[in-house]
Motif scaffolding. Structure first.
Motif: not given
Length: 301
Positions: A39-40, A42, A44, A47, A65, A103, A107
């Motif tokens: 998961d890239l 923010t 999420i 996720t 994470t 994620g 990040l």
């Protein structure tokens, strides 16, 4: 070695995350593959499509994470506290073979990244900031994935909308990318913009490394009903003319309320309601995905 697949579009709201998690789940459930979802974004969304917020909160509290892996690369230390293996959550949704690298809502710090790269440029005596930036893009996600690639058949990178640092680094680290899109003009523009960005990305990196990433195909999501079907078909036909039939998945994902409802259970629809139209479409798409990968891999070899 497994294949790394990025799902990306410059535009949000095109069903990118839904495609990522359902494709990953169907690959495991229907074909016995080992798959890791990364998961890239923010937001999420990937996720929370694979675990409830309460469970994610526990992992975040334990610093399990993606954020903490990125932090170790931005601010390297001699003995890092976390490895990629420490962060991966295994058998999510109680499905053996489906793993998740969660994620985070935060990040990385853009200021710290810029500061680090600026100092690195000074230390190297390089006048061009682009040199160190490109090098950082090349190894950021690749370094996180390197210990994991050999353990999976597929690693699916769910990228954020737009063209962020992590999205660029994900594309550089990928073998292929899938481009989900709604059959409407603004979404089609997102396809064109991403293609231009990737061409520019390849050009900027070609002095140091030839990027191998290539488009596996465009997937149309949220296809319409009888009232809108004709207009949608016109948009799809236009994309077909621009990119060619080989770059379009023949399977479209229909509008299905069950796909949205599945999010409430923090599981993909191919698990919660496999007999629905949306779930069946994802299952069919997964078969087509495997066939495309096989064909492209044979051509490249």
């Amino acid at each position: 070695m497994g294949y790394v697949i990025a799902t990306a579009n410059m535009k949000g709201g095109v069903g990118k995350t839904t495609l990522s998690v359902n494709l990953a789940t169907a690959l495991v459930k229907e074909h016995g593959k080992r798959v890791l979802v990364v998961d890239l974004d923010t937001q999420i969304s990937a996720t929370l499509s694979l675990m409830p917020p309460s469970e994610f909160a526990k992992f975040r509290k334990r610093k399990q994470t993606l954020r903490y892996l990125v932090e170790q690369i931005i601010s390297p230390v001699d003995n890092p506290k976390f490895s990629s293996h420490d962060v991966v959550q295994h058998d999510v949704c109680n499905l053996p073979g489906l793993d998740l690298l969660p994620g985070d809502i935060d990040l990385y710090d853009e200021f710290l990244v810029s500061q680090m790269l600026h100092q690195e440029a000074l230390d190297l005596g390089k006048c061009e900031f682009e040199f160190v930036w490109n090098r950082f893009e090349r190894f950021l996600i690749k370094k996180i994935l390197q210990p994991l690639v050999g353990e999976y058949d597929f690693i699916i990178l769910d990228c954020a909308p737009g063209y962020t640092l992590l999205t660029r680094s994900a594309l550089v680290a990928s073998d292929f990318y899938i481009l989900p899109a709604k059959p409407e003009p603004l979404s089609v523009i997102g396809i064109q913009l991403l293609e231009r960005r990737i061409a520019s990305l390849k050009e900027s990196h070609q002095k140091d490394q030839i990027l191998k990433v290539s488009m596996l195909g465009i997937v149309f999501t949220m296809s319409g009903n009888l009232l809108t079907g004709r207009y949608y078909r016109q948009v799809i036909a236009r994309v077909n003319q621009d990119f060619g039939a080989s770059k379009l998945f023949s399977t479209n994902i229909p509008i299905d309320v069950n796909v949205a409802k599945a999010v409430d259970s923090f599981m993909p629809v191919v698990l919660t309601n496999p007999s629905t139209a949306g779930a069946k479409a994802f299952t069919q798409l997964t078969q087509e995905f495997l066939e495309k990968v096989k064909v492209v891999a044979q051509v490249q070899s």
